[in-house]
Design a protein around this motif. Structure first.
Motif, PDB file in Angstrom:
ATOM      1  N   ALA A  62       1.164  -1.325  -0.293  1.00 49.32           N
ATOM      2  CA  ALA A  62       0.085  -0.212  -0.161  1.00 49.32           C
ATOM      3  C   ALA A  62       1.212   0.989  -0.107  1.00 49.32           C
ATOM      4  CB  ALA A  62      -1.228   0.020   1.014  1.00 49.32           C
ATOM      5  N   GLU A  63       2.081   1.148   0.659  1.00 52.50           N
ATOM      6  CA  GLU A  63       2.675   2.483   0.884  1.00 52.50           C
ATOM      7  C   GLU A  63       3.031   3.071  -0.665  1.00 52.50           C
ATOM      8  OE1 GLU A  63       5.815   1.917   4.027  1.00 52.50           O
ATOM      9  OE2 GLU A  63       4.176   2.142   5.754  1.00 52.50           O
ATOM     10  N   ILE A  64       3.909   1.548  -1.062  1.00 53.37           N
ATOM     11  CA  ILE A  64       3.869   2.023  -2.360  1.00 53.37           C
ATOM     12  C   ILE A  64       3.473   2.401  -3.493  1.00 53.37           C
ATOM     13  CG2 ILE A  64       5.193   0.959  -4.311  1.00 53.37           C
ATOM     14  CD1 ILE A  64       6.869  -1.255  -2.218  1.00 53.37           C
ATOM     15  N   MET A  65       2.227   1.317  -3.687  1.00 54.55           N
ATOM     16  CA  MET A  65       1.110   1.781  -3.848  1.00 54.55           C
ATOM     17  C   MET A  65       0.751   3.442  -4.447  1.00 54.55           C
ATOM     18  SD  MET A  65       0.810  -0.636  -6.418  1.00 54.55           S
ATOM     19  CE  MET A  65      -1.254  -0.408  -7.035  1.00 54.55           C
ATOM     20  N   GLU A  66       0.365   3.703  -3.710  1.00 56.27           N
ATOM     21  CA  GLU A  66      -0.228   4.488  -2.517  1.00 56.27           C
ATOM     22  C   GLU A  66       0.544   6.241  -3.353  1.00 56.27           C
ATOM     23  OE1 GLU A  66      -0.219   5.012   1.839  1.00 56.27           O
ATOM     24  OE2 GLU A  66      -2.136   3.933   1.491  1.00 56.27           O
ATOM     25  N   GLN A  67       1.356   6.198  -4.249  1.00 55.52           N
ATOM     26  CA  GLN A  67       2.556   7.419  -4.270  1.00 55.52           C
ATOM     27  C   GLN A  67       2.111   7.143  -5.920  1.00 55.52           C
ATOM     28  OE1 GLN A  67       6.411   7.335  -2.946  1.00 55.52           O
ATOM     29  NE2 GLN A  67       5.703   5.653  -1.365  1.00 55.52           N
ATOM     30  N   GLY A  69       1.735   8.073  -9.605  1.00 56.48           N
ATOM     31  CA  GLY A  69       0.393   9.532 -10.242  1.00 56.48           C
ATOM     32  C   GLY A  69       0.597  10.709  -9.121  1.00 56.48           C
ATOM     33  N   SER A  70       1.673  10.010  -8.296  1.00 57.99           N
ATOM     34  CA  SER A  70       1.283  12.543  -7.383  1.00 57.99           C
ATOM     35  C   SER A  70       3.123  12.245  -7.831  1.00 57.99           C
ATOM     36  CB  SER A  70       1.295  11.261  -5.739  1.00 57.99           C
ATOM     37  OG  SER A  70       2.453  10.815  -5.710  1.00 57.99           O
ATOM     38  N   GLU A  71       2.878  13.793  -7.983  1.00 57.31           N
ATOM     39  CA  GLU A  71       4.314  14.691  -8.325  1.00 57.31           C
ATOM     40  C   GLU A  71       5.066  13.773  -9.671  1.00 57.31           C
ATOM     41  OE1 GLU A  71       6.111  15.673  -5.152  1.00 57.31           O
ATOM     42  OE2 GLU A  71       4.582  16.082  -3.617  1.00 57.31           O
ATOM     43  N   GLY A  72       4.326  13.085 -10.366  1.00 54.08           N
ATOM     44  CA  GLY A  72       5.560  12.626 -11.529  1.00 54.08           C
ATOM     45  C   GLY A  72       5.723  10.770 -11.066  1.00 54.08           C
ATOM     46  N   TYR A  73       4.882  10.067  -9.693  1.00 53.37           N
ATOM     47  CA  TYR A  73       5.713   8.952  -9.533  1.00 53.37           C
ATOM     48  C   TYR A  73       4.907   8.419 -10.682  1.00 53.37           C
ATOM     49  CZ  TYR A  73       6.739   4.887  -6.268  1.00 53.37           C
ATOM     50  OH  TYR A  73       7.130   4.136  -5.390  1.00 53.37           O
ATOM     51  N   SER A  74       5.434   7.494 -11.478  1.00 51.21           N
ATOM     52  CA  SER A  74       5.449   6.838 -12.554  1.00 51.21           C
ATOM     53  C   SER A  74       4.610   5.630 -12.197  1.00 51.21           C
ATOM     54  CB  SER A  74       6.213   6.529 -13.938  1.00 51.21           C
ATOM     55  OG  SER A  74       7.210   6.144 -13.047  1.00 51.21           O
ATOM     56  N   TRP A  75       4.609   4.007 -13.339  1.00 55.67           N
ATOM     57  CA  TRP A  75       4.232   3.442 -12.596  1.00 55.67           C
ATOM     58  C   TRP A  75       5.620   2.871 -12.376  1.00 55.67           C
ATOM     59  CZ3 TRP A  75       1.281  -0.612 -10.377  1.00 55.67           C
ATOM     60  CH2 TRP A  75       1.695  -1.549 -11.063  1.00 55.67           C
ATOM     61  N   ARG A  76       6.874   3.138 -13.836  1.00 55.18           N
ATOM     62  CA  ARG A  76       7.646   2.181 -13.791  1.00 55.18           C
ATOM     63  C   ARG A  76       8.827   2.416 -12.073  1.00 55.18           C
ATOM     64  NH1 ARG A  76      11.570   3.495 -18.273  1.00 55.18           N
ATOM     65  NH2 ARG A  76       9.773   2.863 -19.212  1.00 55.18           N
ATOM     66  N   GLU A 167      12.183  -3.652 -14.921  1.00 55.38           N
ATOM     67  CA  GLU A 167      11.804  -3.520 -16.762  1.00 55.38           C
ATOM     68  C   GLU A 167      10.637  -4.729 -17.419  1.00 55.38           C
ATOM     69  OE1 GLU A 167      14.053  -3.922 -20.818  1.00 55.38           O
ATOM     70  OE2 GLU A 167      15.861  -3.522 -18.802  1.00 55.38           O
ATOM     71  N   VAL A 168      11.526  -5.993 -16.716  1.00 60.90           N
ATOM     72  CA  VAL A 168      10.576  -7.453 -16.810  1.00 60.90           C
ATOM     73  C   VAL A 168       9.192  -7.367 -16.682  1.00 60.90           C
ATOM     74  CG1 VAL A 168      10.137  -9.900 -16.715  1.00 60.90           C
ATOM     75  CG2 VAL A 168      12.691  -9.399 -16.897  1.00 60.90           C
ATOM     76  N   TYR A 169       8.709  -6.821 -15.229  1.00 59.36           N
ATOM     77  CA  TYR A 169       7.413  -6.381 -14.752  1.00 59.36           C
ATOM     78  C   TYR A 169       6.608  -4.980 -16.003  1.00 59.36           C
ATOM     79  CZ  TYR A 169       8.645  -7.389  -9.768  1.00 59.36           C
ATOM     80  OH  TYR A 169       9.318  -8.494  -8.793  1.00 59.36           O
ATOM     81  N   GLU A 170       7.199  -4.416 -15.940  1.00 56.70           N
ATOM     82  CA  GLU A 170       7.147  -4.032 -16.716  1.00 56.70           C
ATOM     83  C   GLU A 170       6.585  -3.916 -18.089  1.00 56.70           C
ATOM     84  OE1 GLU A 170       7.356   1.337 -18.380  1.00 56.70           O
ATOM     85  OE2 GLU A 170       9.716   0.250 -17.399  1.00 56.70           O
ATOM     86  N   PRO A 179      -2.663   1.454 -21.167  1.00 53.89           N
ATOM     87  CA  PRO A 179      -3.179   3.234 -20.932  1.00 53.89           C
ATOM     88  C   PRO A 179      -3.276   4.029 -19.664  1.00 53.89           C
ATOM     89  CG  PRO A 179      -4.459   1.776 -21.767  1.00 53.89           C
ATOM     90  CD  PRO A 179      -3.697   0.734 -21.513  1.00 53.89           C
ATOM     91  N   TYR A 180      -3.453   2.921 -18.216  1.00 49.25           N
ATOM     92  CA  TYR A 180      -3.346   3.080 -17.193  1.00 49.25           C
ATOM     93  C   TYR A 180      -2.196   3.205 -16.071  1.00 49.25           C
ATOM     94  CZ  TYR A 180      -8.477   2.541 -19.184  1.00 49.25           C
ATOM     95  OH  TYR A 180      -9.575   2.614 -19.613  1.00 49.25           O
ATOM     96  N   LEU A 181      -1.367   3.151 -16.720  1.00 52.49           N
ATOM     97  CA  LEU A 181       0.057   2.960 -16.354  1.00 52.49           C
ATOM     98  C   LEU A 181       1.303   2.960 -16.157  1.00 52.49           C
ATOM     99  CD1 LEU A 181      -1.359  -1.336 -14.277  1.00 52.49           C
ATOM    100  CD2 LEU A 181      -1.434   1.210 -13.233  1.00 52.49           C
ATOM    101  N   LEU A 182       1.265   2.807 -18.168  1.00 53.40           N
ATOM    102  CA  LEU A 182       2.389   3.590 -18.279  1.00 53.40           C
ATOM    103  C   LEU A 182       2.426   4.976 -19.073  1.00 53.40           C
ATOM    104  CD1 LEU A 182       3.688   0.159 -20.363  1.00 53.40           C
ATOM    105  CD2 LEU A 182       4.234   1.185 -18.074  1.00 53.40           C
ATOM    106  N   GLU A 183       3.414   5.460 -19.283  1.00 53.27           N
ATOM    107  CA  GLU A 183       3.506   6.928 -20.045  1.00 53.27           C
ATOM    108  C   GLU A 183       4.177   6.581 -20.944  1.00 53.27           C
ATOM    109  OE1 GLU A 183       6.128   8.838 -17.419  1.00 53.27           O
ATOM    110  OE2 GLU A 183       4.565   9.316 -15.044  1.00 53.27           O
ATOM    111  N   GLU A 184       2.794   6.725 -22.390  1.00 51.41           N
ATOM    112  CA  GLU A 184       3.465   6.219 -23.399  1.00 51.41           C
ATOM    113  C   GLU A 184       3.801   7.554 -24.222  1.00 51.41           C
ATOM    114  OE1 GLU A 184       3.852   2.614 -24.527  1.00 51.41           O
ATOM    115  OE2 GLU A 184       2.618   2.167 -22.955  1.00 51.41           O
TER     116      GLU A 184
END
Length: 184
Positions: A62-67, A69-76, A167-170, A179-184
């Protein structure tokens, strides 16, 4: 100054013990003696040591997932932080995987926690009340695969760096989730 809760102190005590002892051999009495609490305090917080393990894992995810989208915190960055966390706690996680009864149920539980965290995130970003069944299946598939791979990595089957693991996860992210998780 934020004080640690009884749950946090009990979890910290458990992790300390797990550094030197197989998890299946650690007792509730040892956990409480190590941090100065009584078994009654432990049982007010957790059903058993496996409930403690689940609570701690849920909290860290939860601590990791909550971040996201906040302040440019990407899925990567989320994936990379997760991989670094796994690396940092590798010995503890290896102890969990090797010395708990029901190894497979623990893996499935980890996948379920990740699944619920991703569902919650996607509901938030899409503004929907629920996701369609096919989207849930993609999320389930992704979570089961990444958790299984992570466990194999923790146990030493793969010698990738956290960056390579992330990188493998991504790269294995199913197309409908991109479209919801990666900045394409």
């Amino acid at each position: 100054m934020k004080r640690k809760t009884a749950k946090e102190l009990l979890a910290e005590s458990f992790r300390e013990l797990a550094e030197h002892k197989s998890i299946d051999k650690i007792t509730v009495r040892e956990i409480t003696d190590n941090c100065g609490y009584s078994p009654a305090t432990f049982y007010r917080q957790f059903r058993d040591k496996y409930d403690l393990i689940a609570w701690e894992y849920t909290r860290s995810v939860a601590e990791i997932m909550e971040q996201i989208g906040s302040e440019g915190y990407s899925w990567r960055q989320t994936l990379l932080d997760g991989a670094y966390s796994f690396q940092e706690h590798r010995d503890y996680l290896k102890n969990l995987l090797l010395h708990t009864s029901g190894h497979e149920s623990f893996v499935l539980y980890m996948a379920e926690i990740n699944f619920n965290a991703l569902i919650t995130y996607l509901l938030t970003v899409t503004g929907r009340q629920e996701l369609d069944e096919s989207m849930e299946m993609y999320i389930r598939f992704y979570c089961l695969g990444t958790v299984s791979l992570t466990c194999e990595w923790i146990l030493g089957k793969y010698h990738a760096t956290p960056e390579e693991l992330a990188e493998v996860y991504e790269r294995s992210l199913p197309e409908p989730l991109r479209p919801y998780l990666l900045e394409e």
